[in-house]
Design a protein around this motif. Structure first.
Motif, PDB file in Angstrom:
ATOM      1  N   ILE A  91       0.852  -1.126   0.097  1.00 21.61           N
ATOM      2  CA  ILE A  91       0.022   0.055  -0.025  1.00 21.61           C
ATOM      3  C   ILE A  91       0.985   0.993  -0.106  1.00 21.61           C
ATOM      4  N   ALA A  92       1.950   1.244   1.045  1.00 22.11           N
ATOM      5  CA  ALA A  92       2.813   2.322   1.094  1.00 22.11           C
ATOM      6  C   ALA A  92       3.467   2.669  -0.405  1.00 22.11           C
ATOM      7  N   ARG A  93       4.075   1.524  -0.902  1.00 21.14           N
ATOM      8  CA  ARG A  93       4.916   1.700  -1.972  1.00 21.14           C
ATOM      9  C   ARG A  93       3.954   2.157  -3.327  1.00 21.14           C
ATOM     10  N   VAL A  94       2.731   1.949  -3.378  1.00 17.98           N
ATOM     11  CA  VAL A  94       1.773   2.162  -4.456  1.00 17.98           C
ATOM     12  C   VAL A  94       1.701   3.543  -4.103  1.00 17.98           C
ATOM     13  N   ARG A  95       1.287   4.062  -3.062  1.00 16.22           N
ATOM     14  CA  ARG A  95       0.985   5.583  -2.792  1.00 16.22           C
ATOM     15  C   ARG A  95       2.290   6.660  -3.411  1.00 16.22           C
ATOM     16  N   GLU A  96       3.421   5.988  -3.171  1.00 14.77           N
ATOM     17  CA  GLU A  96       4.794   6.726  -3.685  1.00 14.77           C
ATOM     18  C   GLU A  96       4.827   6.712  -5.211  1.00 14.77           C
ATOM     19  N   LEU A  97       3.989   5.973  -5.937  1.00 15.42           N
ATOM     20  CA  LEU A  97       4.163   5.973  -7.413  1.00 15.42           C
ATOM     21  C   LEU A  97       3.597   7.194  -7.923  1.00 15.42           C
ATOM     22  N   PRO A  98       3.966   7.662  -9.037  1.00 11.78           N
ATOM     23  CA  PRO A  98       3.637   8.955  -9.796  1.00 11.78           C
ATOM     24  C   PRO A  98       2.055   9.157  -9.698  1.00 11.78           C
ATOM     25  N   THR A  99       1.261   8.057 -10.000  1.00  9.09           N
ATOM     26  CA  THR A  99      -0.097   8.016 -10.073  1.00  9.09           C
ATOM     27  C   THR A  99      -0.690   7.313  -8.795  1.00  9.09           C
TER      28      THR A  99
END
Length: 120
Positions: free
Chosen positions: A62-70
């Protein structure tokens, strides 16, 4: 048609959820692990991501997905077995938008996601 990803280590849960969610209008993608889910999100971010709390690395995903540009555009549901406040707060801190209680069935998934499918 909106893309929805289910990240859950259970083949049965993914299969059942995919069938139900496909019937209400989603293009459903499956991931059986944290690494696979993250790579799929990097390649093509879904509109909705369902992450099972029991998935190894769920909070990191979840945290890593939130860090992605979109990553701020995806709606993330943290899937828990019971309304465990501690676990739910961990999911919220990691970046989950909402929660989904397991076990779920057609009625629950339709109630939660039918409006989101129609909004596409």
């Amino acid at each position: 048609m909106q893309r929805l990803m289910i990240a859950d280590s259970s083949d049965i849960v993914r299969t059942v959820a995919k069938r139900i969610l496909s019937e209400i209008g989603f293009l459903v993608v499956e991931a059986s692990g944290e690494r696979e889910a993250f790579m799929r999100c990097q390649a093509d971010m879904p509109a909705i991501l369902i992450v099972d709390a029991a998935l190894e690395g769920a909070l990191d995903l979840i945290a890593r997905v939130r860090e992605l540009p979109t990553g701020n555009k995806v709606r993330i549901y943290y899937c828990v077995i019971e309304a465990d406040l501690k676990k739910m707060m961990q999911g919220k801190r990691a970046g989950a938008d909402d929660f989904l209680l397991k076990p779920f069935d057609r009625k629950i998934l339709s109630a939660v996601f039918a409006n989101l499918s129609a909004a596409a």
